[in-house]
Design a protein around this motif. Structure first.
Motif, PDB file in Angstrom:
ATOM      1  N   SER A  19      26.480  -8.751  77.259  1.00 43.58           N
ATOM      2  CA  SER A  19      27.339  -8.876  76.082  1.00 43.58           C
ATOM      3  C   SER A  19      27.975  -7.509  75.869  1.00 43.58           C
ATOM      4  O   SER A  19      27.614  -6.758  74.964  1.00 43.58           O
ATOM      5  N   ALA A  20      28.926  -7.195  76.763  1.00 41.58           N
ATOM      6  CA  ALA A  20      29.476  -5.848  76.830  1.00 41.58           C
ATOM      7  C   ALA A  20      30.497  -5.565  75.739  1.00 41.58           C
ATOM      8  O   ALA A  20      30.801  -4.412  75.459  1.00 41.58           O
ATOM      9  N   TYR A  21      31.031  -6.613  75.123  1.00 42.69           N
ATOM     10  CA  TYR A  21      32.016  -6.448  74.054  1.00 42.69           C
ATOM     11  C   TYR A  21      31.280  -6.557  72.724  1.00 42.69           C
ATOM     12  O   TYR A  21      31.147  -7.641  72.145  1.00 42.69           O
ATOM     13  N   VAL A  22      30.810  -5.430  72.252  1.00 42.73           N
ATOM     14  CA  VAL A  22      29.934  -5.430  71.084  1.00 42.73           C
ATOM     15  C   VAL A  22      30.685  -5.881  69.832  1.00 42.73           C
ATOM     16  O   VAL A  22      30.082  -6.357  68.872  1.00 42.73           O
ATOM     17  N   ASN A  23      32.018  -5.787  69.859  1.00 44.16           N
ATOM     18  CA  ASN A  23      32.802  -6.327  68.747  1.00 44.16           C
ATOM     19  C   ASN A  23      32.490  -7.798  68.523  1.00 44.16           C
ATOM     20  O   ASN A  23      32.383  -8.264  67.380  1.00 44.16           O
ATOM     21  N   HIS A  24      32.332  -8.546  69.613  1.00 37.53           N
ATOM     22  CA  HIS A  24      31.996  -9.973  69.515  1.00 37.53           C
ATOM     23  C   HIS A  24      30.645 -10.166  68.831  1.00 37.53           C
ATOM     24  O   HIS A  24      30.489 -11.000  67.937  1.00 37.53           O
ATOM     25  N   VAL A  25      29.664  -9.382  69.249  1.00 35.87           N
ATOM     26  CA  VAL A  25      28.322  -9.481  68.657  1.00 35.87           C
ATOM     27  C   VAL A  25      28.367  -9.122  67.177  1.00 35.87           C
ATOM     28  O   VAL A  25      27.767  -9.800  66.337  1.00 35.87           O
TER      29      VAL A  25
ATOM     30  N   ALA B 102      19.147  -8.615  94.440  1.00 39.98           N
ATOM     31  CA  ALA B 102      19.498  -9.030  95.793  1.00 39.98           C
ATOM     32  C   ALA B 102      20.995  -9.228  95.917  1.00 39.98           C
ATOM     33  O   ALA B 102      21.697  -9.547  94.946  1.00 39.98           O
ATOM     34  N   ALA B 103      21.504  -9.046  97.130  1.00 42.62           N
ATOM     35  CA  ALA B 103      22.908  -9.327  97.401  1.00 42.62           C
ATOM     36  C   ALA B 103      23.236 -10.744  96.950  1.00 42.62           C
ATOM     37  O   ALA B 103      22.493 -11.683  97.223  1.00 42.62           O
ATOM     38  N   GLY B 104      24.349 -10.886  96.254  1.00 46.50           N
ATOM     39  CA  GLY B 104      24.717 -12.189  95.707  1.00 46.50           C
ATOM     40  C   GLY B 104      24.356 -12.344  94.250  1.00 46.50           C
ATOM     41  O   GLY B 104      24.578 -13.406  93.675  1.00 46.50           O
ATOM     42  N   THR B 105      23.823 -11.293  93.632  1.00 47.88           N
ATOM     43  CA  THR B 105      23.562 -11.336  92.192  1.00 47.88           C
ATOM     44  C   THR B 105      24.901 -11.314  91.448  1.00 47.88           C
ATOM     45  O   THR B 105      25.798 -10.554  91.793  1.00 47.88           O
ATOM     46  N   ILE B 106      25.007 -12.153  90.431  1.00 41.18           N
ATOM     47  CA  ILE B 106      26.208 -12.203  89.594  1.00 41.18           C
ATOM     48  C   ILE B 106      25.885 -11.581  88.243  1.00 41.18           C
ATOM     49  O   ILE B 106      24.903 -11.951  87.602  1.00 41.18           O
ATOM     50  N   ILE B 107      26.715 -10.642  87.815  1.00 37.02           N
ATOM     51  CA  ILE B 107      26.567 -10.003  86.511  1.00 37.02           C
ATOM     52  C   ILE B 107      27.824 -10.280  85.697  1.00 37.02           C
ATOM     53  O   ILE B 107      28.937  -9.965  86.121  1.00 37.02           O
ATOM     54  N   GLY B 108      27.655 -10.880  84.517  1.00 34.96           N
ATOM     55  CA  GLY B 108      28.788 -11.218  83.665  1.00 34.96           C
ATOM     56  C   GLY B 108      29.000 -10.206  82.564  1.00 34.96           C
ATOM     57  O   GLY B 108      28.073  -9.498  82.146  1.00 34.96           O
ATOM     58  N   SER B 109      30.221 -10.160  82.075  1.00 36.39           N
ATOM     59  CA  SER B 109      30.596  -9.209  81.026  1.00 36.39           C
ATOM     60  C   SER B 109      30.242  -9.688  79.629  1.00 36.39           C
ATOM     61  O   SER B 109      30.176  -8.892  78.695  1.00 36.39           O
ATOM     62  N   GLY B 110      30.030 -10.986  79.467  1.00 36.58           N
ATOM     63  CA  GLY B 110      29.985 -11.553  78.139  1.00 36.58           C
ATOM     64  C   GLY B 110      31.393 -11.847  77.655  1.00 36.58           C
ATOM     65  O   GLY B 110      32.393 -11.471  78.286  1.00 36.58           O
TER      66      GLY B 110
END
Length: 336
Positions: A86-92, A256-264
């Protein structure tokens, strides 16, 4: 380069290169049968893929075919790990303000992250199917990265070096199931069903100057039933860039290779206020919940409904010439 996974009846689909303008595709089974296989052996696979990608954009080889997004699965139809930040703390901050909750100061210094289900993603044009729209079905437009192998305790530099691909996300949320689930103190599960990803994933160099500081500095466009819902810039107001999110995830485990990380959910702060809907001239929002939150702050109640059966969502990102970069996520909510 740009990569896609074509549906072929198997769980993992078939890896294909896609031309920069998204017009043509080339199967590359001779290099890697699937995207996961390419990621597992990236140092060997990438040079061959890059060479074929150059030929594809030059009009060769002849065996290339027209790229059809409806034949594409999410770039990784399933993944070893899907962790959404949840990288956009404004949303939180907005969401907590609407329900009168205090904003802990550490939210600005330590990323929030949850681990979602990754055993089966939806394709970018697959219907979203649920039995009951009363669950509060919402879309969430986000950016995500796919990593190579990230060691435990990775530094920001190491984390950034392992970013292999970028893509877009529709992180579907069942808003009316969230409160009771979080009240148990054990996080999301039923309220976070299968997500979907853009038809194409791109290497960072395909974003040219828009990819810098571990952020993607372009507007993320969301349409609901053909009407613009949001166009916040994914590089603005991103409190934590992707290297920080990856390092956070890797603090106590290797990825591991293939890990997906989302921005929020991508969210922009508009001046000192809570932001304005796109229909009112603002940049709008990347999920219905945020618009409802602003309505609650301003008027005391939410007026925008969550998704209803038959509603259509489109999520896309364009370059400075108006060309689609990743292709569009286009989904309709259907009843089982």
């Amino acid at each position: 380069m740009k990569l896609a996974t074509i549906k072929d009846g198997s769980r993992d689909g078939a890896l294909a290169l896609v031309s920069r303008d998204l017009s043509r595709a080339l199967a590359v089974s001779e290099i890697a049968p699937t995207l996961q296989a390419a990621l597992d052996n990236w140092a060997v696979a990438a040079p061959g893929l890059e060479a074929l990608y150059a030929q594809l954009n030059d009009g060769n080889p002849a065996r290339a075919v027209a790229f059809e997004p409806r034949q594409a699965h999410s770039p990784l139809p399933r993944a070893y790990q899907w962790a959404d930040g949840s990288a956009y703390v404004n949303h939180v901050e907005l969401v907590r303000k609407a329900r009168g909750a205090v904003m802990p100061p550490e939210f600005w210094t330590d990323p929030l992250m949850y681990q979602g289900g990754s055993d089966a993603f939806l394709g970018p044009t697959d219907d979203i199917v649920f039995p009951d729209e009363a669950w509060g079905v919402d879309f969430e437009a986000e950016v995500a990265v796919i990593t190579g192998d990230v060691p435990m305790g990775a530094t920001l530099a190491v984390a950034e070096a392992q970013i292999r691909l970028l893509m877009l996300v529709n992180d579907v949320s069942l808003r009316n199931l969230i409160p009771a689930e979080l009240a148990k103190g054990f996080g999301f599960f039923q309220s976070k069903p299968a997500s979907s990803f853009s038809p194409v994933a791109a290497t960072p160099d395909e974003l040219f100057g828009a990819w810098r500081d571990g952020k993607l500095h372009l507007p993320l466009l969301s349409h609901l039933n053909g009407t613009l819902f949001g166009r916040p810039n994914a590089g603005a107001d991103m409190t934590f860039g992707f290297p920080r999110l990856i390092a956070h995830a890797a603090k106590t485990r290797a990825l591991a290779a293939g890990t997906i990380i989302g921005s929020g959910t991508v969210s922009n702060k508009e001046g000192n206020g809570p932001g304005r809907p796109a229909a009112s001239g603002g940049v709008g929002y990347s999920c219905i919940a945020e618009q409802r939150t602003v309505e609650t702050i301003l008027t005391g109640k939410a007026s925008t409904p969550f998704l209803r059966f038959g509603d259509r969502v489109r999520i896309e990102m364009q370059d400075d010439r108006g060309h689609s970069i990743f292709g569009a996520i286009e989904q309709t909510l259907r009843q089982t």
